[in-house]
Design an enzyme around this catalytic site. Structure first.
Site, PDB file in Angstrom:
ATOM      1  N   VAL A  52       0.845  -1.184   0.000  1.00 43.85           N
ATOM      2  CA  VAL A  52       0.000   0.000   0.000  1.00 43.85           C
ATOM      3  C   VAL A  52       0.886   1.241   0.000  1.00 43.85           C
ATOM      4  CG1 VAL A  52      -1.662   1.348   1.335  1.00 43.85           C
ATOM      5  CG2 VAL A  52      -1.955  -1.114   1.134  1.00 43.85           C
ATOM      6  N   LYS A  53       0.475   2.216  -0.780  1.00 44.26           N
ATOM      7  CA  LYS A  53       1.183   3.495  -0.833  1.00 44.26           C
ATOM      8  C   LYS A  53       0.273   4.584  -0.292  1.00 44.26           C
ATOM      9  CE  LYS A  53       3.129   6.750  -4.251  1.00 44.26           C
ATOM     10  NZ  LYS A  53       3.498   6.924  -5.681  1.00 44.26           N
TER      11      LYS A  53
END
Length: 320
Positions: A227-228
């Site tokens: 996840v960013k």
């Protein structure tokens, strides 16, 4: 009632266990120890197995911004930076037209799109008590109206290690962007390719720890392998702690070099597994020097001051 709306008086105090790392028996990345061999291998190209961290170079901005400052000629500005990155985050068009096929860098392939910076807001004129007024849809973000931009066969042809898909939690097209994510997870999982959910923050979405806890957890629960999201000055350790898969931070808008290095350092100290930076590197006065300084902070444990000193030393020696 949804937890995000529940008052403190109505619920038990949260416990994020920020000082207790999540176990990953037999593998170096949290939440990834039960994946198939091929997916683990691809993630090991994105993240350094020695420390579990990554420096991703993001230059996929053109898919909705066009020739962003610093990306007018990717062959001139990005190729000199590539040797210092662990992973290149880009679009398939740039990969085919600019990136040498001889590269050994991991590829994070932009897999969503369909709108641009000039997508119109839905606004109209009307009257309130006989006076002219402008109206619009609350929370509407035209950029959130994305679809998947490639199929899994294309990702295989381009030897992608991970697919990046934008997710707009809280937007008018939230459901569609989450459907894009889950469709890619289903397709990519069949071939051992990772999926990175990218937290989009439009004009109507807050950049708060509470929002990022919500957005990152939703993407991880729906199958994102990475996840960013953006770094927050407060409670960022709670964001990383309650997300069961690795988080990398976005660089965001251009900051002074010392501020950008400080953001990298603080994020790593608070549980991030790396950075996915673009403008804070390729818009720097000395991009190669900045790229090496970021690597120093992420991979070598340099403090912001030490990283900034490295940047200035390299810049003084003529490293652009």
């Amino acid at each position: 009632m949804a937890d995000i709306l529940t008052s403190a008086a109505d619920k038990k105090d949260k416990e994020y266990f920020t000082s207790t790392p999540q176990e990953a028996p037999g593998f170096f990345l949290k939440g990834c120890h039960q994946y198939d061999w091929g997916l683990k291998n691809r993630l090991s190209r994105v993240f350094n197995p020695k420390n579990g961290r990554t420096v991703m170079l993001a230059f996929d901005h053109g898919y909705f911004q066009g020739p962003t400052t610093g990306l007018e000629r990717v062959d001139q500005t990005i190729l000199p930076l590539a040797p210092y990155a662990d992973c290149l985050m880009l679009t398939r068009g740039i990969q085919r037209s600019v990136i040498p096929a001889s590269t050994t860098k991991a590829i994070a392939l932009r897999a969503s799109g369909g709108t641009s910076m000039i997508s119109p807001m839905e606004e109209w004129e009307g009257e309130i008590d006989g006076k002219k007024a402008k109206f619009g849809r609350p929370g509407f973000e035209p950029l959130s109206n994305e679809s998947t931009a490639l199929n899994i066969e294309e990702a295989i042809r381009l030897n992608a290690s991970i697919l990046a898909v934008q997710v707009f939690i809280g937007s008018a097209y939230e459901r569609q962007s989450l459907k894009n994510l889950t469709d890619l997870v289903d397709a990519a999982s069949r071939y051992g390719i990772g999926v990175m959910g990218v937290t989009a923050v439009g004009r109507a979405m807050a950049r708060t720890p509470q929002y990022f806890r919500l957005a990152t957890r939703i993407m991880a629960e729906l199958g994102a392998n990475v996840v960013k999201c953006y770094y927050t000055d407060t409670e960022f350790d709670t964001v990383t702690s309650c997300c069961p898969v690795p988080i990398v931070i976005a660089g965001g808008k251009k900051l002074p070099e010392l501020e950008a290095l400080t953001m990298c350092y603080n994020a790593i100290q608070q549980g991030a597994s790396g950075v996915d930076m673009g403008r804070n590197i390729f818009q720097s006065d000395a991009p190669i020097s900045m790229m090496q300084a970021v690597r120093g902070v992420v991979h070598e444990g340099l403090t912001p001051a030490q990283g900034f000193a490295m940047y200035n030393d390299l810049k003084a020696k003529g490293t652009k």
